[in-house]
Design a protein around this motif. Structure first.
Motif, PDB file in Angstrom:
ATOM      1  N   PRO A  73       9.840 -15.993 -16.975  1.00  0.00           N
ATOM      2  CA  PRO A  73       8.913 -15.974 -15.700  1.00  0.00           C
ATOM      3  C   PRO A  73       9.389 -14.494 -15.428  1.00  0.00           C
ATOM      4  O   PRO A  73      10.314 -14.017 -15.491  1.00  0.00           O
ATOM      5  CB  PRO A  73       9.496 -16.988 -14.740  1.00  0.00           C
ATOM      6  CG  PRO A  73      10.420 -17.790 -15.725  1.00  0.00           C
ATOM      7  CD  PRO A  73      10.745 -16.973 -16.725  1.00  0.00           C
ATOM      8  N   THR A  74       8.335 -13.931 -14.602  1.00  0.00           N
ATOM      9  CA  THR A  74       8.397 -12.515 -13.899  1.00  0.00           C
ATOM     10  C   THR A  74       9.588 -12.596 -12.773  1.00  0.00           C
ATOM     11  O   THR A  74       9.637 -13.631 -11.848  1.00  0.00           O
ATOM     12  CB  THR A  74       7.186 -12.050 -13.215  1.00  0.00           C
ATOM     13  OG1 THR A  74       6.077 -12.519 -14.009  1.00  0.00           O
ATOM     14  CG2 THR A  74       7.184 -10.756 -12.803  1.00  0.00           C
ATOM     15  N   PRO A  75      10.519 -11.719 -12.893  1.00  0.00           N
ATOM     16  CA  PRO A  75      11.585 -11.945 -11.907  1.00  0.00           C
ATOM     17  C   PRO A  75      11.067 -11.353 -10.370  1.00  0.00           C
ATOM     18  O   PRO A  75      10.180 -10.492 -10.638  1.00  0.00           O
ATOM     19  CB  PRO A  75      12.753 -10.833 -12.323  1.00  0.00           C
ATOM     20  CG  PRO A  75      12.100 -10.088 -13.723  1.00  0.00           C
ATOM     21  CD  PRO A  75      10.826 -10.746 -14.143  1.00  0.00           C
ATOM     22  N   ALA A  76      11.715 -11.666  -9.630  1.00  0.00           N
ATOM     23  CA  ALA A  76      11.184 -11.537  -8.002  1.00  0.00           C
ATOM     24  C   ALA A  76      11.153  -9.959  -8.074  1.00  0.00           C
ATOM     25  O   ALA A  76      10.291  -9.366  -7.435  1.00  0.00           O
ATOM     26  CB  ALA A  76      11.731 -12.186  -7.144  1.00  0.00           C
ATOM     27  N   SER A  77      12.201  -9.338  -8.463  1.00  0.00           N
ATOM     28  CA  SER A  77      12.626  -8.011  -8.343  1.00  0.00           C
ATOM     29  C   SER A  77      11.411  -7.076  -8.953  1.00  0.00           C
ATOM     30  O   SER A  77      10.838  -6.102  -8.217  1.00  0.00           O
ATOM     31  CB  SER A  77      13.837  -7.360  -9.023  1.00  0.00           C
ATOM     32  OG  SER A  77      13.881  -8.028 -10.314  1.00  0.00           O
ATOM     33  N   ALA A  78      10.593  -7.647 -10.103  1.00  0.00           N
ATOM     34  CA  ALA A  78       9.663  -6.728 -10.721  1.00  0.00           C
ATOM     35  C   ALA A  78       8.365  -7.024  -9.591  1.00  0.00           C
ATOM     36  O   ALA A  78       7.655  -5.930  -9.613  1.00  0.00           O
ATOM     37  CB  ALA A  78       9.452  -7.319 -11.902  1.00  0.00           C
ATOM     38  N   LEU A  79       8.184  -8.078  -9.165  1.00  0.00           N
ATOM     39  CA  LEU A  79       7.089  -8.106  -8.256  1.00  0.00           C
ATOM     40  C   LEU A  79       7.375  -7.239  -6.717  1.00  0.00           C
ATOM     41  O   LEU A  79       6.458  -6.617  -6.477  1.00  0.00           O
ATOM     42  CB  LEU A  79       6.911  -9.423  -7.789  1.00  0.00           C
ATOM     43  CG  LEU A  79       6.324 -10.450  -9.047  1.00  0.00           C
ATOM     44  CD1 LEU A  79       6.842 -11.966  -8.843  1.00  0.00           C
ATOM     45  CD2 LEU A  79       4.636 -10.427  -9.060  1.00  0.00           C
ATOM     46  N   ILE A  80       8.463  -7.149  -6.392  1.00  0.00           N
ATOM     47  CA  ILE A  80       8.593  -6.428  -5.116  1.00  0.00           C
ATOM     48  C   ILE A  80       8.485  -4.836  -5.651  1.00  0.00           C
ATOM     49  O   ILE A  80       7.997  -4.182  -4.844  1.00  0.00           O
ATOM     50  CB  ILE A  80      10.077  -6.846  -4.645  1.00  0.00           C
ATOM     51  CG1 ILE A  80       9.971  -8.434  -3.976  1.00  0.00           C
ATOM     52  CG2 ILE A  80      10.664  -5.823  -3.669  1.00  0.00           C
ATOM     53  CD1 ILE A  80      11.328  -8.910  -3.844  1.00  0.00           C
ATOM     54  N   ARG A  81       8.985  -4.596  -6.885  1.00  0.00           N
ATOM     55  CA  ARG A  81       8.789  -3.154  -7.259  1.00  0.00           C
ATOM     56  C   ARG A  81       7.414  -2.854  -7.266  1.00  0.00           C
ATOM     57  O   ARG A  81       6.948  -1.670  -6.954  1.00  0.00           O
ATOM     58  CB  ARG A  81       9.671  -2.998  -8.537  1.00  0.00           C
ATOM     59  CG  ARG A  81       9.895  -1.472  -8.894  1.00  0.00           C
ATOM     60  CD  ARG A  81      10.262  -1.386 -10.212  1.00  0.00           C
ATOM     61  NE  ARG A  81       9.429  -1.680 -11.181  1.00  0.00           N
ATOM     62  CZ  ARG A  81       9.471  -2.714 -12.052  1.00  0.00           C
ATOM     63  NH1 ARG A  81      10.525  -3.491 -12.441  1.00  0.00           N
ATOM     64  NH2 ARG A  81       8.454  -2.863 -13.041  1.00  0.00           N
ATOM     65  N   ALA A  82       6.758  -3.688  -7.817  1.00  0.00           N
ATOM     66  CA  ALA A  82       4.904  -3.451  -8.010  1.00  0.00           C
ATOM     67  C   ALA A  82       4.557  -3.405  -6.533  1.00  0.00           C
ATOM     68  O   ALA A  82       3.511  -2.304  -6.662  1.00  0.00           O
ATOM     69  CB  ALA A  82       4.446  -4.613  -8.725  1.00  0.00           C
ATOM     70  N   ARG A  83       4.794  -4.193  -5.734  1.00  0.00           N
ATOM     71  CA  ARG A  83       4.394  -4.044  -4.239  1.00  0.00           C
ATOM     72  C   ARG A  83       4.593  -2.560  -3.847  1.00  0.00           C
ATOM     73  O   ARG A  83       3.768  -1.855  -3.397  1.00  0.00           O
ATOM     74  CB  ARG A  83       4.733  -5.012  -3.452  1.00  0.00           C
ATOM     75  CG  ARG A  83       4.248  -5.071  -2.003  1.00  0.00           C
ATOM     76  CD  ARG A  83       4.767  -6.248  -1.196  1.00  0.00           C
ATOM     77  NE  ARG A  83       6.095  -6.258  -0.927  1.00  0.00           N
ATOM     78  CZ  ARG A  83       6.489  -7.222  -0.311  1.00  0.00           C
ATOM     79  NH1 ARG A  83       5.955  -8.083   0.323  1.00  0.00           N
ATOM     80  NH2 ARG A  83       8.084  -7.411  -0.065  1.00  0.00           N
ATOM     81  N   GLU A  84       5.977  -2.146  -4.108  1.00  0.00           N
ATOM     82  CA  GLU A  84       6.491  -0.755  -3.669  1.00  0.00           C
ATOM     83  C   GLU A  84       5.423   0.303  -4.258  1.00  0.00           C
ATOM     84  O   GLU A  84       5.080   1.064  -3.499  1.00  0.00           O
ATOM     85  CB  GLU A  84       7.539  -0.476  -3.926  1.00  0.00           C
ATOM     86  CG  GLU A  84       8.600  -1.195  -3.014  1.00  0.00           C
ATOM     87  CD  GLU A  84      10.200  -1.190  -3.311  1.00  0.00           C
ATOM     88  OE1 GLU A  84      10.591  -0.444  -4.233  1.00  0.00           O
ATOM     89  OE2 GLU A  84      10.867  -1.798  -2.820  1.00  0.00           O
ATOM     90  N   ILE A  85       5.189   0.035  -5.633  1.00  0.00           N
ATOM     91  CA  ILE A  85       4.427   1.117  -6.284  1.00  0.00           C
ATOM     92  C   ILE A  85       2.807   1.329  -5.644  1.00  0.00           C
ATOM     93  O   ILE A  85       2.386   2.250  -5.469  1.00  0.00           O
ATOM     94  CB  ILE A  85       4.263   0.820  -7.786  1.00  0.00           C
ATOM     95  CG1 ILE A  85       5.862   1.158  -8.280  1.00  0.00           C
ATOM     96  CG2 ILE A  85       3.296   1.649  -8.621  1.00  0.00           C
ATOM     97  CD1 ILE A  85       5.963   0.626  -9.850  1.00  0.00           C
ATOM     98  N   ALA A  86       2.448  -0.207  -5.429  1.00  0.00           N
ATOM     99  CA  ALA A  86       0.980  -0.208  -5.083  1.00  0.00           C
ATOM    100  C   ALA A  86       0.923   0.465  -3.728  1.00  0.00           C
ATOM    101  O   ALA A  86      -0.095   1.253  -3.466  1.00  0.00           O
ATOM    102  CB  ALA A  86       0.614  -1.670  -4.947  1.00  0.00           C
ATOM    103  N   ARG A  87       1.765   0.204  -2.793  1.00  0.00           N
ATOM    104  CA  ARG A  87       1.709   0.788  -1.495  1.00  0.00           C
ATOM    105  C   ARG A  87       1.990   2.300  -1.646  1.00  0.00           C
ATOM    106  O   ARG A  87       1.082   2.671  -0.652  1.00  0.00           O
ATOM    107  CB  ARG A  87       2.949   0.267  -0.399  1.00  0.00           C
ATOM    108  CG  ARG A  87       2.680  -1.284   0.020  1.00  0.00           C
ATOM    109  CD  ARG A  87       3.612  -1.923   0.828  1.00  0.00           C
ATOM    110  NE  ARG A  87       3.279  -3.200   1.326  1.00  0.00           N
ATOM    111  CZ  ARG A  87       4.334  -4.026   1.727  1.00  0.00           C
ATOM    112  NH1 ARG A  87       5.716  -3.778   1.729  1.00  0.00           N
ATOM    113  NH2 ARG A  87       3.571  -5.320   2.090  1.00  0.00           N
ATOM    114  N   SER A  88       2.825   2.875  -2.189  1.00  0.00           N
ATOM    115  CA  SER A  88       2.948   4.154  -2.398  1.00  0.00           C
ATOM    116  C   SER A  88       1.762   4.951  -3.300  1.00  0.00           C
ATOM    117  O   SER A  88       1.564   6.097  -2.900  1.00  0.00           O
ATOM    118  CB  SER A  88       4.325   4.541  -3.274  1.00  0.00           C
ATOM    119  OG  SER A  88       4.285   4.285  -4.491  1.00  0.00           O
ATOM    120  N   ALA A  89       0.960   4.071  -3.898  1.00  0.00           N
ATOM    121  CA  ALA A  89      -0.209   4.565  -4.466  1.00  0.00           C
ATOM    122  C   ALA A  89      -1.243   4.795  -3.204  1.00  0.00           C
ATOM    123  O   ALA A  89      -2.466   5.385  -3.580  1.00  0.00           O
ATOM    124  CB  ALA A  89      -0.711   3.785  -5.652  1.00  0.00           C
ATOM    125  N   GLY A  90      -1.168   3.885  -2.219  1.00  0.00           N
ATOM    126  CA  GLY A  90      -2.068   4.174  -1.275  1.00  0.00           C
ATOM    127  C   GLY A  90      -2.655   2.928  -0.768  1.00  0.00           C
ATOM    128  O   GLY A  90      -3.661   2.808  -0.026  1.00  0.00           O
TER     129      GLY A  90
END
Ligand code: SF4
Ligand SMILES: [Zn+2]
Lengths: 323, 72
Positions: free
Chosen positions: A250-267
Protein backbone atom coordinates in the motif's frame (compact mmCIF):
# COMPACT_ATOMS: atom_id res chain seq x y z
CA UNK A 1 -19.95 -6.93 -42.04
CA UNK A 2 -17.18 -5.58 -39.82
CA UNK A 3 -18.00 -2.44 -37.81
CA UNK A 4 -15.52 0.07 -36.50
CA UNK A 5 -16.54 1.64 -33.18
CA UNK A 6 -15.33 5.23 -33.10
CA UNK A 7 -16.43 6.01 -29.57
CA UNK A 8 -13.07 5.66 -27.87
CA UNK A 9 -9.46 5.75 -29.11
CA UNK A 10 -9.34 1.95 -29.26
CA UNK A 11 -11.41 2.14 -32.46
CA UNK A 12 -12.23 -1.56 -32.30
CA UNK A 13 -12.87 -3.43 -35.53
CA UNK A 14 -15.75 -5.66 -34.49
CA UNK A 15 -16.60 -8.84 -36.40
CA UNK A 16 -20.23 -9.99 -36.58
CA UNK A 17 -21.31 -11.59 -33.30
CA UNK A 18 -18.29 -10.17 -31.46
CA UNK A 19 -17.91 -7.30 -29.00
CA UNK A 20 -15.32 -4.55 -28.74
CA UNK A 21 -12.65 -4.49 -26.05
CA UNK A 22 -15.12 -3.05 -23.56
CA UNK A 23 -17.24 -6.24 -23.94
CA UNK A 24 -20.58 -4.45 -24.16
CA UNK A 25 -20.67 -2.92 -27.65
CA UNK A 26 -21.58 -5.77 -29.93
CA UNK A 27 -21.85 -6.21 -33.69
CA UNK A 28 -25.28 -7.79 -34.15
CA UNK A 29 -26.10 -8.41 -37.81
CA UNK A 30 -23.92 -5.53 -38.96
CA UNK A 31 -25.27 -3.04 -36.41
CA UNK A 32 -23.45 -1.84 -33.32
CA UNK A 33 -25.60 -2.46 -30.25
CA UNK A 34 -25.01 -1.28 -26.66
CA UNK A 35 -26.19 -4.45 -24.95
CA UNK A 36 -26.21 -3.12 -21.37
CA UNK A 37 -28.47 -0.17 -22.22
CA UNK A 38 -31.06 0.28 -19.44
CA UNK A 39 -29.55 -2.54 -17.38
CA UNK A 40 -27.24 -1.38 -14.58
CA UNK A 41 -25.54 -4.14 -12.64
CA UNK A 42 -25.27 -1.96 -9.55
CA UNK A 43 -27.27 0.99 -8.19
CA UNK A 44 -26.58 2.64 -4.82
CA UNK A 45 -27.07 5.85 -2.89
CA UNK A 46 -23.57 7.12 -2.11
CA UNK A 47 -22.27 10.28 -0.48
CA UNK A 48 -20.98 12.49 -3.30
CA UNK A 49 -17.66 12.62 -1.38
CA UNK A 50 -17.14 8.92 -2.16
CA UNK A 51 -16.66 9.62 -5.91
CA UNK A 52 -14.71 11.71 -4.75
CA UNK A 53 -16.27 15.11 -5.47
CA UNK A 54 -15.35 17.65 -2.78
CA UNK A 55 -16.43 20.83 -4.57
CA UNK A 56 -19.72 19.59 -6.03
CA UNK A 57 -22.84 19.68 -3.83
CA UNK A 58 -20.91 18.70 -0.67
CA UNK A 59 -22.79 16.78 1.97
CA UNK A 60 -25.40 15.45 -0.47
CA UNK A 61 -26.06 11.95 -1.74
CA UNK A 62 -25.87 10.82 -5.33
CA UNK A 63 -27.71 7.94 -6.96
CA UNK A 64 -24.75 5.99 -8.34
CA UNK A 65 -24.97 3.39 -11.05
CA UNK A 66 -22.95 1.38 -13.52
CA UNK A 67 -23.31 -1.30 -16.13
CA UNK A 68 -20.62 -3.94 -16.64
CA UNK A 69 -17.67 -3.33 -18.98
CA UNK A 70 -14.77 -0.93 -19.35
CA UNK A 71 -12.49 0.18 -22.16
CA UNK A 72 -9.43 0.18 -19.87
CA UNK A 73 -7.94 -2.90 -18.26
CA UNK A 74 -6.05 -1.54 -15.28
CA UNK A 75 -4.06 -4.18 -13.45
CA UNK A 76 -4.96 -2.54 -10.14
CA UNK A 77 -8.70 -2.14 -10.83
CA UNK A 78 -10.68 -2.16 -7.59
CA UNK A 79 -13.94 -2.93 -9.38
CA UNK A 80 -12.70 -5.62 -11.75
CA UNK A 81 -15.57 -7.94 -10.82
CA UNK A 82 -17.89 -5.67 -12.77
CA UNK A 83 -15.52 -3.75 -15.06
CA UNK A 84 -13.68 -6.75 -16.51
CA UNK A 85 -16.61 -9.12 -16.91
CA UNK A 86 -18.88 -10.05 -19.78
CA UNK A 87 -22.52 -9.05 -19.39
CA UNK A 88 -23.46 -12.74 -19.69
CA UNK A 89 -21.76 -13.33 -16.32
CA UNK A 90 -23.14 -10.46 -14.25
CA UNK A 91 -26.79 -10.02 -13.20
CA UNK A 92 -28.40 -6.68 -14.02
CA UNK A 93 -31.72 -4.96 -13.33
CA UNK A 94 -33.96 -3.12 -15.76
CA UNK A 95 -33.92 0.63 -15.11
CA UNK A 96 -34.91 2.97 -17.93
CA UNK A 97 -33.44 6.48 -18.21
CA UNK A 98 -36.86 7.94 -17.33
CA UNK A 99 -36.99 5.94 -14.08
CA UNK A 100 -33.58 7.16 -12.87
CA UNK A 101 -34.53 10.69 -11.70
CA UNK A 102 -37.61 9.28 -9.96
CA UNK A 103 -35.48 6.77 -8.10
CA UNK A 104 -32.92 9.48 -7.24
CA UNK A 105 -35.62 11.83 -5.93
CA UNK A 106 -37.26 9.03 -3.92
CA UNK A 107 -33.95 8.55 -2.10
CA UNK A 108 -33.38 12.28 -1.56
CA UNK A 109 -30.43 12.47 -3.97
CA UNK A 110 -29.46 15.78 -5.57
CA UNK A 111 -27.54 14.16 -8.39
CA UNK A 112 -26.97 11.00 -10.38
CA UNK A 113 -23.43 9.64 -10.78
CA UNK A 114 -22.40 7.38 -13.64
CA UNK A 115 -19.52 5.62 -11.98
CA UNK A 116 -17.90 2.36 -10.70
CA UNK A 117 -16.94 1.09 -14.21
CA UNK A 118 -16.75 3.76 -16.93
CA UNK A 119 -19.74 5.69 -18.31
CA UNK A 120 -17.82 6.11 -21.57
CA UNK A 121 -18.65 2.56 -22.61
CA UNK A 122 -22.33 2.72 -21.63
CA UNK A 123 -22.39 6.03 -23.46
CA UNK A 124 -25.94 5.97 -24.84
CA UNK A 125 -27.45 5.01 -21.47
CA UNK A 126 -25.50 7.81 -19.77
CA UNK A 127 -26.49 10.37 -22.39
CA UNK A 128 -30.21 9.52 -22.39
CA UNK A 129 -30.36 9.29 -18.61
CA UNK A 130 -28.56 12.62 -18.22
CA UNK A 131 -31.26 14.37 -20.23
CA UNK A 132 -34.04 12.87 -18.06
CA UNK A 133 -32.15 13.73 -14.88
CA UNK A 134 -31.59 17.31 -15.97
CA UNK A 135 -35.25 17.72 -16.95
CA UNK A 136 -36.17 16.64 -13.44
CA UNK A 137 -33.98 19.41 -11.98
CA UNK A 138 -31.22 17.14 -10.70
CA UNK A 139 -27.55 17.19 -11.65
CA UNK A 140 -25.36 14.67 -13.48
CA UNK A 141 -21.84 13.62 -12.54
CA UNK A 142 -19.44 11.41 -14.47
CA UNK A 143 -16.69 9.39 -12.83
CA UNK A 144 -14.42 8.34 -15.65
CA UNK A 145 -10.94 7.72 -16.98
CA UNK A 146 -11.75 10.13 -19.82
CA UNK A 147 -10.58 7.69 -22.49
CA UNK A 148 -12.91 8.74 -25.27
CA UNK A 149 -12.76 10.49 -28.63
CA UNK A 150 -13.24 14.23 -28.67
CA UNK A 151 -16.51 14.51 -30.57
CA UNK A 152 -18.62 12.12 -28.45
CA UNK A 153 -16.99 13.50 -25.31
CA UNK A 154 -17.94 17.07 -26.21
CA UNK A 155 -21.51 15.94 -26.80
CA UNK A 156 -21.67 14.14 -23.47
CA UNK A 157 -20.12 17.02 -21.55
CA UNK A 158 -22.96 19.28 -22.68
CA UNK A 159 -25.40 17.04 -20.83
CA UNK A 160 -23.59 16.80 -17.49
CA UNK A 161 -22.64 19.12 -14.64
CA UNK A 162 -19.50 17.58 -13.18
CA UNK A 163 -16.73 15.26 -14.26
CA UNK A 164 -14.21 13.50 -12.07
CA UNK A 165 -11.38 12.31 -14.27
CA UNK A 166 -8.77 9.80 -13.28
CA UNK A 167 -5.37 11.06 -14.43
CA UNK A 168 -3.45 7.88 -13.71
CA UNK A 169 0.03 9.19 -14.53
CA UNK A 170 1.62 11.64 -16.90
CA UNK A 171 3.46 9.02 -18.94
CA UNK A 172 2.29 7.03 -21.92
CA UNK A 173 4.29 4.10 -20.60
CA UNK A 174 2.14 3.86 -17.48
CA UNK A 175 -1.07 3.98 -19.50
CA UNK A 176 0.20 1.33 -21.92
CA UNK A 177 1.76 -1.02 -19.37
CA UNK A 178 -0.81 -0.79 -16.59
CA UNK A 179 -4.08 0.17 -18.28
CA UNK A 180 -3.84 -0.92 -21.91
CA UNK A 181 -4.49 2.65 -23.04
CA UNK A 182 -2.65 5.85 -23.98
CA UNK A 183 -2.19 9.18 -22.25
CA UNK A 184 -2.96 11.84 -24.85
CA UNK A 185 -6.73 11.21 -25.22
CA UNK A 186 -7.12 11.60 -21.46
CA UNK A 187 -5.30 14.94 -21.51
CA UNK A 188 -7.48 16.01 -24.45
CA UNK A 189 -10.63 15.10 -22.52
CA UNK A 190 -9.48 17.16 -19.54
CA UNK A 191 -8.83 20.19 -21.71
CA UNK A 192 -12.14 19.80 -23.56
CA UNK A 193 -14.05 19.49 -20.29
CA UNK A 194 -12.42 22.62 -18.93
CA UNK A 195 -13.06 24.57 -22.12
CA UNK A 196 -16.76 23.67 -21.93
CA UNK A 197 -16.99 25.05 -18.40
CA UNK A 198 -18.00 21.75 -16.80
CA UNK A 199 -16.93 21.31 -13.18
CA UNK A 200 -13.81 19.08 -12.97
CA UNK A 201 -12.02 17.27 -10.19
CA UNK A 202 -8.94 15.15 -10.87
CA UNK A 203 -7.83 12.04 -9.02
CA UNK A 204 -4.44 10.36 -9.10
CA UNK A 205 -3.85 6.98 -7.48
CA UNK A 206 -0.30 6.89 -6.18
CA UNK A 207 1.17 3.42 -6.73
CA UNK A 208 4.53 2.71 -5.09
CA UNK A 209 7.38 2.58 -7.64
CA UNK A 210 5.08 3.04 -10.65
CA UNK A 211 4.04 6.71 -10.58
CA UNK A 212 5.12 8.10 -7.21
CA UNK A 213 8.47 9.76 -7.95
CA UNK A 214 8.75 13.46 -7.06
CA UNK A 215 9.54 14.23 -10.69
CA UNK A 216 6.38 12.54 -11.99
CA UNK A 217 4.13 14.06 -9.35
CA UNK A 218 5.56 17.51 -10.05
CA UNK A 219 5.07 17.09 -13.81
CA UNK A 220 1.46 16.02 -13.28
CA UNK A 221 0.70 18.96 -11.01
CA UNK A 222 2.39 21.43 -13.34
CA UNK A 223 0.37 20.08 -16.25
CA UNK A 224 -2.85 20.68 -14.32
CA UNK A 225 -1.80 24.19 -13.33
CA UNK A 226 -0.82 25.12 -16.88
CA UNK A 227 -3.70 23.50 -18.73
CA UNK A 228 -6.64 23.50 -16.34
CA UNK A 229 -5.81 26.07 -13.68
CA UNK A 230 -4.76 26.24 -10.06
CA UNK A 231 -8.27 25.96 -8.71
CA UNK A 232 -8.95 22.44 -10.03
CA UNK A 233 -9.23 20.09 -7.02
CA UNK A 234 -6.67 17.28 -7.08
CA UNK A 235 -7.19 14.12 -5.03
CA UNK A 236 -4.24 11.84 -4.34
CA UNK A 237 -5.52 8.44 -3.47
CA UNK A 238 -3.88 5.61 -1.56
CA UNK A 239 -3.22 2.38 -3.45
CA UNK A 240 -4.02 -1.03 -1.97
CA UNK A 241 -2.86 -4.31 -3.56
CA UNK A 242 -5.63 -5.65 -5.73
CA UNK A 243 -6.63 -7.73 -8.77
CA UNK A 244 -3.47 -8.33 -10.84
CA UNK A 245 -1.30 -6.05 -8.75
CA UNK A 246 -0.87 -7.78 -5.43
CA UNK A 247 2.91 -7.61 -5.54
CA UNK A 248 3.15 -3.98 -4.44
CA UNK A 249 2.64 -2.61 -0.91
CA UNK A 250 0.00 0.00 0.00
CA UNK A 251 1.10 3.59 -0.54
CA UNK A 252 2.78 4.85 2.65
CA UNK A 253 1.18 7.88 4.29
CA UNK A 254 4.48 9.74 3.93
CA UNK A 255 4.31 9.43 0.11
CA UNK A 256 0.83 10.94 0.05
CA UNK A 257 1.84 13.80 2.35
CA UNK A 258 4.89 14.47 0.17
CA UNK A 259 2.70 14.48 -2.95
CA UNK A 260 0.43 17.07 -1.32
CA UNK A 261 3.45 19.28 -0.60
CA UNK A 262 4.60 19.02 -4.20
CA UNK A 263 1.12 19.85 -5.50
CA UNK A 264 0.81 22.86 -3.24
CA UNK A 265 4.25 24.13 -4.20
CA UNK A 266 3.27 23.72 -7.87
CA UNK A 267 0.48 26.18 -7.14
CA UNK A 268 -2.63 24.03 -6.75
CA UNK A 269 -5.14 25.47 -4.28
CA UNK A 270 -7.16 22.39 -3.34
CA UNK A 271 -5.25 19.17 -2.74
CA UNK A 272 -6.80 16.21 -0.93
CA UNK A 273 -5.65 12.82 0.30
CA UNK A 274 -8.03 9.89 -0.02
CA UNK A 275 -8.30 6.28 1.20
CA UNK A 276 -6.34 7.32 4.29
CA UNK A 277 -6.95 9.35 7.45
CA UNK A 278 -4.26 12.03 7.86
CA UNK A 279 -4.60 15.49 9.40
CA UNK A 280 -6.43 17.86 7.06
CA UNK A 281 -6.34 15.24 4.30
CA UNK A 282 -9.95 15.94 3.33
CA UNK A 283 -10.43 19.53 4.50
CA UNK A 284 -10.96 22.56 2.26
CA UNK A 285 -9.17 25.79 3.12
CA UNK A 286 -9.64 29.23 1.60
CA UNK A 287 -6.65 29.89 -0.70
CA UNK A 288 -6.84 33.60 0.21
CA UNK A 289 -7.18 33.81 3.99
CA UNK A 290 -6.49 30.19 4.93
CA UNK A 291 -9.79 29.75 6.79
CA UNK A 292 -11.10 26.20 7.21
CA UNK A 293 -14.17 26.12 4.96
CA UNK A 294 -15.20 22.47 4.82
CA UNK A 295 -14.24 19.88 7.37
CA UNK A 296 -14.70 16.26 6.31
CA UNK A 297 -14.01 12.83 7.69
CA UNK A 298 -14.43 9.63 5.68
CA UNK A 299 -17.02 10.93 3.19
CA UNK A 300 -18.84 12.87 5.90
CA UNK A 301 -19.08 16.67 5.94
CA UNK A 302 -18.70 17.81 9.54
CA UNK A 303 -18.75 21.53 8.82
CA UNK A 304 -19.33 23.71 5.75
CA UNK A 305 -19.11 27.48 6.04
CA UNK A 306 -19.15 28.36 2.34
CA UNK A 307 -21.86 30.92 1.57
CA UNK A 308 -23.02 31.46 -1.99
CA UNK A 309 -19.81 29.86 -3.22
CA UNK A 310 -17.63 32.28 -1.24
CA UNK A 311 -15.40 32.28 1.80
CA UNK A 312 -17.41 33.91 4.63
CA UNK A 313 -14.29 35.64 5.98
CA UNK A 314 -12.62 37.21 2.93
CA UNK A 315 -15.40 36.78 0.32
CA UNK A 316 -13.14 34.98 -2.11
CA UNK A 317 -14.96 32.84 -4.66
CA UNK A 318 -14.33 29.12 -4.15
CA UNK A 319 -14.27 26.90 -7.22
CA UNK A 320 -17.19 24.51 -7.31
CA UNK A 321 -20.91 23.87 -7.60
CA UNK A 322 -22.41 24.72 -4.24
CA UNK A 323 -25.82 24.24 -2.68
CA UNK B 1 36.29 -18.47 -66.72
CA UNK B 2 33.34 -17.11 -68.70
CA UNK B 3 31.41 -14.16 -67.12
CA UNK B 4 27.56 -14.53 -67.00
CA UNK B 5 25.40 -12.75 -69.55
CA UNK B 6 24.64 -9.46 -67.82
CA UNK B 7 21.22 -9.20 -69.52
CA UNK B 8 20.04 -12.35 -67.72
CA UNK B 9 21.11 -11.16 -64.30
CA UNK B 10 20.09 -7.51 -64.38
CA UNK B 11 16.39 -6.79 -64.63
CA UNK B 12 15.27 -4.50 -67.43
CA UNK B 13 13.54 -1.26 -66.50
CA UNK B 14 10.27 -2.54 -67.96
CA UNK B 15 10.54 -5.78 -66.01
CA UNK B 16 11.22 -3.89 -62.81
CA UNK B 17 8.25 -1.58 -63.29
CA UNK B 18 5.98 -4.51 -64.09
CA UNK B 19 6.99 -6.31 -60.94
CA UNK B 20 6.52 -3.22 -58.78
CA UNK B 21 3.08 -2.62 -60.29
CA UNK B 22 2.07 -6.23 -59.72
CA UNK B 23 3.28 -6.11 -56.12
CA UNK B 24 1.38 -2.87 -55.46
CA UNK B 25 -1.77 -4.35 -56.95
CA UNK B 26 -1.51 -7.43 -54.76
CA UNK B 27 -1.31 -5.23 -51.66
CA UNK B 28 -3.51 -2.33 -52.68
CA UNK B 29 -6.59 -4.11 -54.03
CA UNK B 30 -7.51 -6.01 -50.85
CA UNK B 31 -6.51 -3.03 -48.73
CA UNK B 32 -8.76 -0.69 -50.71
CA UNK B 33 -11.61 -3.19 -50.37
CA UNK B 34 -11.02 -3.42 -46.61
CA UNK B 35 -10.81 0.35 -46.19
CA UNK B 36 -14.02 0.85 -48.20
CA UNK B 37 -15.79 -1.75 -46.11
CA UNK B 38 -14.76 -0.20 -42.81
CA UNK B 39 -15.31 3.38 -44.01
CA UNK B 40 -18.95 2.54 -44.50
CA UNK B 41 -19.36 1.06 -41.07
CA UNK B 42 -17.78 3.53 -38.68
CA UNK B 43 -20.09 4.08 -35.75
CA UNK B 44 -19.95 6.29 -32.70
CA UNK B 45 -23.42 5.87 -31.25
CA UNK B 46 -24.66 2.32 -30.87
CA UNK B 47 -28.27 1.18 -31.05
CA UNK B 48 -29.98 0.90 -27.69
CA UNK B 49 -30.04 -2.80 -26.82
CA UNK B 50 -33.42 -4.20 -25.80
CA UNK B 51 -32.36 -7.47 -24.26
CA UNK B 52 -29.65 -7.84 -21.67
CA UNK B 53 -27.57 -10.91 -22.52
CA UNK B 54 -27.01 -11.94 -18.90
CA UNK B 55 -29.29 -12.78 -15.96
CA UNK B 56 -31.95 -10.13 -15.24
CA UNK B 57 -33.30 -9.47 -11.74
CA UNK B 58 -35.66 -6.84 -10.39
CA UNK B 59 -33.92 -3.89 -8.73
CA UNK B 60 -33.28 -4.56 -5.04
CA UNK B 61 -34.59 -1.37 -3.39
CA UNK B 62 -33.08 -2.37 -0.07
CA UNK B 63 -29.55 -2.51 -1.48
CA UNK B 64 -30.07 0.70 -3.49
CA UNK B 65 -30.49 2.68 -0.28
CA UNK B 66 -27.08 1.52 1.02
CA UNK B 67 -23.71 2.87 -0.21
CA UNK B 68 -22.12 0.63 -2.84
CA UNK B 69 -19.19 -1.66 -2.05
CA UNK B 70 -17.47 -0.53 -5.26
CA UNK B 71 -14.88 2.20 -5.45
CA UNK B 72 -16.03 5.49 -6.98
S1 SF4 C 1 -16.03 1.93 -26.77
FE1 SF4 C 1 -15.62 -0.27 -26.65
S2 SF4 C 1 -16.04 -1.07 -28.69
FE2 SF4 C 1 -15.88 1.15 -28.87
S3 SF4 C 1 -13.74 1.50 -29.45
FE3 SF4 C 1 -13.84 1.67 -27.23
S4 SF4 C 1 -13.37 -0.37 -26.43
FE4 SF4 C 1 -13.84 -0.58 -28.61
ZN1 LIG D 1 -11.06 33.43 2.76
Amino acid sequence: MIIRCDLCPKRCMIEPGQSGECRIRVNLDGRLVAVTYGHPCTVHVDPIEKKPFFHFLPGTTSLSLATVGCNLHCKNCQNWEISQQNPEEVPASPLSPAEIPKLAAAHGCRSVSYTYTDPVVYYEYTADSSLCVREAGLKNALVTAGYINREPWTELCRKVDAVRIDLKALTDKFYQDICGATLQPVLDSLITTRSLGVHIEVINLLIPTLNDSDREIRALCQWIVQNLGREIPLHFSRFFPNYQMKNLPPTPASALIRAREIARSAGLYYVYLGNILVPDGENTFCPECGDLLIERRAFEVLKNTIENGRCPRCNRQIYGVWL
Amino acid sequence: MQSPDIRRVVMSRRGFLLRITALCAVIAVPMARWIRQTEDTRVVQALRGRYYPGPVRPLDQESVSRPGKWAG
